[in-house]
Design a protein around this motif. Structure first.
Motif, PDB file in Angstrom:
ATOM      1  N   GLY A   1      -3.168   2.801  -7.790  1.00  0.00           N
ATOM      2  CA  GLY A   1      -3.869   1.903  -6.893  1.00  0.00           C
ATOM      3  C   GLY A   1      -3.224   0.531  -6.871  1.00  0.00           C
ATOM      4  N   VAL A   2      -3.449  -0.206  -5.797  1.00  0.00           N
ATOM      5  CA  VAL A   2      -2.856  -1.542  -5.667  1.00  0.00           C
ATOM      6  C   VAL A   2      -3.260  -2.446  -6.824  1.00  0.00           C
ATOM      7  CG1 VAL A   2      -2.845  -3.650  -4.263  1.00  0.00           C
ATOM      8  CG2 VAL A   2      -2.649  -1.409  -3.162  1.00  0.00           C
ATOM      9  N   THR A   3      -4.517  -2.389  -7.233  1.00  0.00           N
ATOM     10  CA  THR A   3      -5.003  -3.304  -8.277  1.00  0.00           C
ATOM     11  C   THR A   3      -4.487  -2.956  -9.665  1.00  0.00           C
ATOM     12  OG1 THR A   3      -7.022  -1.987  -8.514  1.00  0.00           O
ATOM     13  CG2 THR A   3      -7.098  -3.882  -7.013  1.00  0.00           C
ATOM     14  N   SER A   4      -3.819  -1.807  -9.806  1.00  0.00           N
ATOM     15  CA  SER A   4      -3.318  -1.429 -11.126  1.00  0.00           C
ATOM     16  C   SER A   4      -1.934  -2.006 -11.416  1.00  0.00           C
ATOM     17  CB  SER A   4      -3.268   0.098 -11.261  1.00  0.00           C
ATOM     18  OG  SER A   4      -2.264   0.644 -10.423  1.00  0.00           O
ATOM     19  N   PHE A   5      -1.291  -2.577 -10.403  1.00  0.00           N
ATOM     20  CA  PHE A   5       0.027  -3.167 -10.646  1.00  0.00           C
ATOM     21  C   PHE A   5      -0.094  -4.415 -11.513  1.00  0.00           C
ATOM     22  CE2 PHE A   5       0.991  -0.656  -6.843  1.00  0.00           C
ATOM     23  CZ  PHE A   5       2.165  -0.042  -7.252  1.00  0.00           C
ATOM     24  N   ALA A   6       0.866  -4.584 -12.412  1.00  0.00           N
ATOM     25  CA  ALA A   6       0.835  -5.736 -13.317  1.00  0.00           C
ATOM     26  C   ALA A   6       0.996  -7.037 -12.549  1.00  0.00           C
ATOM     27  CB  ALA A   6       1.922  -5.608 -14.373  1.00  0.00           C
ATOM     28  N   SER A   7       1.785  -7.024 -11.476  1.00  0.00           N
ATOM     29  CA  SER A   7       1.988  -8.244 -10.684  1.00  0.00           C
ATOM     30  C   SER A   7       2.587  -7.875  -9.337  1.00  0.00           C
ATOM     31  CB  SER A   7       2.909  -9.234 -11.411  1.00  0.00           C
ATOM     32  OG  SER A   7       4.209  -8.669 -11.568  1.00  0.00           O
ATOM     33  N   ILE A   8       2.431  -8.788  -8.394  1.00  0.00           N
ATOM     34  CA  ILE A   8       3.032  -8.651  -7.066  1.00  0.00           C
ATOM     35  C   ILE A   8       3.677  -9.983  -6.709  1.00  0.00           C
ATOM     36  CG2 ILE A   8       2.626  -8.188  -4.615  1.00  0.00           C
ATOM     37  CD1 ILE A   8       0.107  -6.646  -5.429  1.00  0.00           C
ATOM     38  N   GLY A   9       4.943  -9.938  -6.304  1.00  0.00           N
ATOM     39  CA  GLY A   9       5.648 -11.155  -5.916  1.00  0.00           C
ATOM     40  C   GLY A   9       6.345 -10.973  -4.590  1.00  0.00           C
ATOM     41  N   VAL A  10       6.520 -12.071  -3.882  1.00  0.00           N
ATOM     42  CA  VAL A  10       7.149 -12.043  -2.558  1.00  0.00           C
ATOM     43  C   VAL A  10       8.214 -13.123  -2.473  1.00  0.00           C
ATOM     44  CG1 VAL A  10       6.783 -12.357  -0.077  1.00  0.00           C
ATOM     45  CG2 VAL A  10       5.051 -11.182  -1.443  1.00  0.00           C
ATOM     46  N   GLY A  11       9.373 -12.754  -1.940  1.00  0.00           N
ATOM     47  CA  GLY A  11      10.412 -13.722  -1.606  1.00  0.00           C
ATOM     48  C   GLY A  11      10.505 -13.811  -0.098  1.00  0.00           C
ATOM     49  N   ILE A  12      10.590 -15.031   0.432  1.00  0.00           N
ATOM     50  CA  ILE A  12      10.573 -15.220   1.879  1.00  0.00           C
ATOM     51  C   ILE A  12      11.402 -16.443   2.254  1.00  0.00           C
ATOM     52  CG2 ILE A  12       8.456 -16.629   1.828  1.00  0.00           C
ATOM     53  CD1 ILE A  12       7.612 -15.169   4.437  1.00  0.00           C
TER      54      ILE A  12
ATOM     55  N   ARG B   1      -6.118 -12.353  -0.925  1.00  0.00           N
ATOM     56  CA  ARG B   1      -7.415 -11.941  -0.379  1.00  0.00           C
ATOM     57  C   ARG B   1      -7.367 -10.506   0.143  1.00  0.00           C
ATOM     58  NH1 ARG B   1      -9.659 -11.667   4.523  1.00  0.00           N
ATOM     59  NH2 ARG B   1      -7.834 -12.575   5.569  1.00  0.00           N
ATOM     60  N   ARG B   2      -6.281 -10.160   0.827  1.00  0.00           N
ATOM     61  CA  ARG B   2      -6.215  -8.836   1.442  1.00  0.00           C
ATOM     62  C   ARG B   2      -5.942  -7.723   0.434  1.00  0.00           C
ATOM     63  NH1 ARG B   2      -3.525  -9.315   7.456  1.00  0.00           N
ATOM     64  NH2 ARG B   2      -4.350 -11.374   8.003  1.00  0.00           N
ATOM     65  N   LEU B   3      -5.217  -8.049  -0.632  1.00  0.00           N
ATOM     66  CA  LEU B   3      -4.824  -7.017  -1.593  1.00  0.00           C
ATOM     67  C   LEU B   3      -5.731  -6.955  -2.819  1.00  0.00           C
ATOM     68  CD1 LEU B   3      -0.964  -7.546  -1.392  1.00  0.00           C
ATOM     69  CD2 LEU B   3      -2.264  -5.609  -0.480  1.00  0.00           C
ATOM     70  N   GLY B   4      -6.527  -8.000  -3.023  1.00  0.00           N
ATOM     71  CA  GLY B   4      -7.471  -7.971  -4.123  1.00  0.00           C
ATOM     72  C   GLY B   4      -6.888  -8.259  -5.483  1.00  0.00           C
ATOM     73  N   ARG B   5      -5.689  -8.862  -5.490  1.00  0.00           N
ATOM     74  CA  ARG B   5      -5.109  -9.297  -6.761  1.00  0.00           C
ATOM     75  C   ARG B   5      -4.113 -10.416  -6.478  1.00  0.00           C
ATOM     76  NH1 ARG B   5      -3.513  -6.767 -10.513  1.00  0.00           N
ATOM     77  NH2 ARG B   5      -2.075  -8.390 -11.126  1.00  0.00           N
ATOM     78  N   PRO B   6      -3.816 -11.272  -7.477  1.00  0.00           N
ATOM     79  CA  PRO B   6      -2.945 -12.432  -7.235  1.00  0.00           C
ATOM     80  C   PRO B   6      -1.549 -12.034  -6.752  1.00  0.00           C
ATOM     81  CG  PRO B   6      -4.100 -12.651  -9.324  1.00  0.00           C
ATOM     82  CD  PRO B   6      -4.350 -11.251  -8.843  1.00  0.00           C
ATOM     83  N   VAL B   7      -1.063 -12.780  -5.782  1.00  0.00           N
ATOM     84  CA  VAL B   7       0.287 -12.579  -5.254  1.00  0.00           C
ATOM     85  C   VAL B   7       1.010 -13.914  -5.328  1.00  0.00           C
ATOM     86  CG1 VAL B   7       1.683 -11.913  -3.272  1.00  0.00           C
ATOM     87  CG2 VAL B   7      -0.508 -10.771  -3.691  1.00  0.00           C
ATOM     88  N   ARG B   8       2.179 -13.927  -5.956  1.00  0.00           N
ATOM     89  CA  ARG B   8       2.969 -15.158  -6.066  1.00  0.00           C
ATOM     90  C   ARG B   8       4.111 -15.133  -5.051  1.00  0.00           C
ATOM     91  NH1 ARG B   8       2.085 -18.516 -10.307  1.00  0.00           N
ATOM     92  NH2 ARG B   8       4.152 -19.423  -9.978  1.00  0.00           N
TER      93      ARG B   8
ATOM     94  N   THR C   1       0.825  -1.211   0.000  1.00  0.00           N
ATOM     95  CA  THR C   1       0.000   0.000   0.000  1.00  0.00           C
ATOM     96  C   THR C   1       0.861   1.264   0.000  1.00  0.00           C
ATOM     97  OG1 THR C   1      -0.204  -0.176   2.416  1.00  0.00           O
ATOM     98  CG2 THR C   1      -1.985  -1.104   1.099  1.00  0.00           C
ATOM     99  N   ARG C   2       1.979   1.234   0.697  1.00  0.00           N
ATOM    100  CA  ARG C   2       2.856   2.410   0.709  1.00  0.00           C
ATOM    101  C   ARG C   2       3.537   2.598  -0.635  1.00  0.00           C
ATOM    102  NH1 ARG C   2       6.334   2.695   6.188  1.00  0.00           N
ATOM    103  NH2 ARG C   2       7.284   4.380   4.955  1.00  0.00           N
ATOM    104  N   LEU C   3       3.903   1.490  -1.300  1.00  0.00           N
ATOM    105  CA  LEU C   3       4.493   1.609  -2.637  1.00  0.00           C
ATOM    106  C   LEU C   3       3.470   2.135  -3.638  1.00  0.00           C
ATOM    107  CD1 LEU C   3       6.680  -1.634  -2.894  1.00  0.00           C
ATOM    108  CD2 LEU C   3       7.498   0.734  -2.804  1.00  0.00           C
ATOM    109  N   ALA C   4       2.227   1.711  -3.477  1.00  0.00           N
ATOM    110  CA  ALA C   4       1.173   2.217  -4.359  1.00  0.00           C
ATOM    111  C   ALA C   4       1.035   3.734  -4.196  1.00  0.00           C
ATOM    112  CB  ALA C   4      -0.150   1.523  -4.056  1.00  0.00           C
TER     113      ALA C   4
END
Length: 317
Positions: free
Chosen positions: A73-84, A114-121, A64-67
């Protein structure tokens, strides 16, 4: 207008072209926005909370801060990925055995989706960093690379044909648990003398106790000043890092081995020392000389957020 703002405006003009990558570490979370060329246009760091709820809240806060920074908006990003860290099912996004984060069985992918409203890999942080380092090389996809992560532990991510190679059971690159010294210290994995016990941040901390916040740098400085114990510990550490490079080249025959992780902050001094060891081995072995070991190793530039950039590329997948 700054260069960063120009990059942002150009990416926004291209439509849904911005991608978010989040590297969730044991103490901090590093998050970036990249444009279609892979250029970092926004970056922020947040402290990582401990436990499932705190980790989820940190990840959501980063997005949300990066948006806000990217003025979209968060839903306008082409993709969201996480490394953990931990064992990650990259198909479902389930994370297990992330002990330093207090996670065991967290459905991170589905919860963030679910929380961000778009797929997260989701992917393992070392695999994500391998993709980030591969992107930095700007090589053709047929180029092969191993990312040697030197942090508290030791592991590798392998990229072949532009994709992370995981092996048949997801353990490709776990070279830190290859025993190299039968008389060495017992490893938490249950074996003895594993490479991770000899060439990692924890190996340095065990052999060179110090209150310095950067123990590896303190070790190298003490060795340069002539401390005999520091010299012995540093020499053993460098030789085993070189051994890790040799293992990766001889088992996978990658074009390049790129050193990253927290200890890569040592920079050129570490790279030069590792290359010197590899060159000495080549001088003693015609076979090793034929492999060009010393010419295949490189290091990630200091402060390049390889895992966060790679996480953004994980999101593309």
């Amino acid at each position: 207008m700054t260069d960063t703002q120009l990059h942002v405006d150009t990416a926004l003009a291209a439509g849904s072209a911005l991608r978010i990558g989040i590297d969730i570490g044991g103490t901090k979370t590093d998050a970036v926005v990249i444009d279609p060329t892979g250029t970092i246009v926004q970056r922020l760091r947040l402290p990582t909370g401990f436990g499932p709820d705190a980790v989820l809240e940190t990840a959501v806060a980063a997005v949300t801060r990066l948006a806000d920074l990217a003025q979209t908006g968060v839903t306008s990003f082409a993709s969201i990925g996480v490394g953990i860290p931990g064992a990650v099912d990259n198909g479902t996004g389930r994370v297990t055995h992330a002990v330093n984060l207090g996670l065991e069985g967290l459905e991170l992918g589905s919860e963030l989706t679910r929380r961000l409203g778009r797929p997260v890999r989701i992917d393992n942080d070392v695999n994500a960093a391998a993709l980030g380092a591969f992107h930095l090389l700007e090589k053709h996809e047929s180029f092969s690379m191993a990312y040697l992560n030197l942090g508290t532990g030791l592991a590798a991510g392998i990229v072949i044909d532009g994709r992370v190679w995981r092996g048949s059971r997801g353990t490709a690159g776990e070279i830190g648990h290859i025993p190299v010294d039968p008389q060495g210290p017992e490893c938490p994995c249950g074996q003895r003398g594993c490479l991770e016990m000899l060439a990692s941040g924890s190996a340095i901390a065990r052999q060179w106790p110090t209150d310095d916040p950067k123990p590896a740098r303190a070790l190298f400085a003490a060795a340069a000043a002539g401390d005999p114990v520091a010299t012995q510990v540093k020499t053993r550490f460098v030789e085993n890092v070189a051994a890790a490079v040799r293992i990766l080249v001889l088992t996978v025959d990658v074009d390049s081995v790129v050193i990253g992780g927290g200890l890569s902050s040592l920079g050129p001094i570490l790279l030069d020392e590792v290359r010197a060891v590899l060159s000495s081995w080549e001088a003693a072995s015609g076979f090793l000389a034929s492999t060009g070991l010393s010419g295949r190793v490189a290091i990630v530039p200091v402060d390049f957020p390889a895992a966060a950039v790679g996480a953004a590329l994980v999101g593309v997948a």
